[in-house]
Design a protein around this motif. Structure first.
Motif, short mmCIF file in Angstrom:
data_model
loop_
_atom_site.label_atom_id
_atom_site.label_comp_id
_atom_site.label_asym_id
_atom_site.label_seq_id
_atom_site.Cartn_x
_atom_site.Cartn_y
_atom_site.Cartn_z
N HIS A 167 -3.48 3.29 -0.43
CA HIS A 167 -3.98 2.78 -1.71
C HIS A 167 -3.28 1.46 -2.02
O HIS A 167 -2.04 1.40 -2.03
N ARG A 168 -4.04 0.42 -2.27
CA ARG A 168 -3.46 -0.89 -2.55
C ARG A 168 -2.80 -0.90 -3.93
O ARG A 168 -3.40 -0.52 -4.94
N ALA A 206 0.42 5.52 -9.38
CA ALA A 206 0.11 5.66 -7.95
C ALA A 206 1.20 6.42 -7.20
O ALA A 206 0.98 6.86 -6.07
N THR A 247 0.84 -1.19 0.00
CA THR A 247 0.00 0.00 0.00
C THR A 247 0.87 1.24 0.00
O THR A 247 1.95 1.27 0.61
#
Length: 239
Positions: free
Chosen positions: A64-65, A77, A60
Motif C-alpha cells: 500500500h502506497r 495504514a 509502501t
C-alpha cells in the motif's frame, strides 16, 4: 514489509536525502546509524508523512502506497513514529495519553487488550495511570510516548533517538522493552545514538552519511566491520 525507495528531500538548495532505499520486515529491528546531520530524523519524518519528499520517492507498507499521505492516514495504514523529544501531552495523564494513541480507526475495538499489553510492557505506567505526564521523569515520558504509539496498533514502529538524555539503567529498560515489542511481530525502524547497544539487539542495520545509504548488513556484520567500529563504536577492530 515496509519498503522505502528513492527517498529524496531538499531543504532549499540543500539535499537532505538522496535516493535512500531500505526495507523493514515485521518482527525485526533495523537500526540506522549516522552522524548528526546525516539525515536520519528527516528520513523518519518523511516516511511518517511529516516532511514532503521529491516526486518519485516511494514508501509502501504491505504493497500500500504511503508516500503523499497525510500523517494520520499513515498511522491508519499501520505505521507509527515516536519522534525525538517524545511529543507527549504534558498536561494530560498517562491514561489520557495512551487513549489518544488509540484514536486511529484501526485501533478501535481492541483498546483494552492493547492497553493491557502496554502496561505489562511498562509496569511503571500501570502504577501511574493518573499522573500528569509533565511531572514524570524523562524515561517515564519516553515510556508514555512508546506506549501511545503502540496503542495505534502499528505494524511498523519508528523511533527517533529514544535513549537521548536517559540514564544507562533506563536505557536498558527501554531497549529490553523494544525487543519484547519485536517479539510480538511488530517491525522496528530505529535511529539511535547508542550504536553499540542498538547493534546488539538489531537484526540488520544501514549506514547513512550525508543523506545517502553508504553501507548495510546484518547487525553482527556491522559490529565486526572495522570502519563501523571506528566511526560508531569508539574502537578499532581487535583483528
Amino acid at each position: 514489509m515496509l519498503e522505502i525507495r528513492d527517498i529524496a528531500v531538499h531543504y532549499g538548495r540543500h539535499q537532505a536525502l538522496d535516493k535512500v532505499a531500505l526495507d523493514v520486515a515485521k518482527g525485526e529491528i533495523v537500526v540506522i546509524l549516522g552522524a548528526n546531520g546525516a539525515g536520519k530524523s528527516t528520513l523518519l519524518k518523511t516516511v511518517a508523512g511529516l516532511q514532503a519528499a521529491v516526486h518519485g520517492s516511494t514508501v509502501t507498507l504491505d504493497d500500500h502506497r504511503l508516500d503523499g499521505l497525510p500523517p494520520h492516514k499513515v498511522v491508519e495504514a499501520g505505521l507509527a513514529l515516536v519522534p525525538e523529544g517524545r511529543g507527549v501531552f504534558g498536561e494530560l495523564t498517562v491514561a489520557e495519553n495512551l487513549a489518544m494513541g488509540a484514536y486511529a480507526q484501526r485501533a478501535r475495538g481492541d483498546e483494552a487488550r492493547r492497553l493491557a499489553q502496554v502496561l505489562a510492557l511498562f509496569p511503571k505506567l500501570a502504577e501511574r495511570r493518573g499522573q500528569m505526564v509533565r511531572t514524570m521523569s524523562g524515561g517515564e515520558q519516553q515510556m508514555v510516548a512508546i506506549g501511545r504509539a503502540l496503542m495505534s496498533a502499528p505494524d511498523i514502529l519508528m523511533l527517533d533517538e529514544p535513549s537521548l538524555g536517559l540514564s544507562p539503567l533506563v536505557c536498558g529498560e527501554l531497549f529490553d522493552a523494544l525487543e519484547k515489542v519485536r517479539d510480538t511481530g511488530v517491525g522496528i525502524l530505529l535511529v539511535e545514538q547508542n550504536a553499540r547497544r542498538s547493534l546488539e539487539m538489531a537484526d540488520r542495520g544501514y549506514l547513512l552519511e550525508n543523506g545517502r545509504i553508504v553501507g548495510q548488513g546484518t547487525a553482527a556484520a556491522l559490529r565486526d566491520d572495522e570502519n563501523v567500529r571506528r566511526a560508531y563504536l569508539g574502537a578499532a577492530s581487535a583483528h
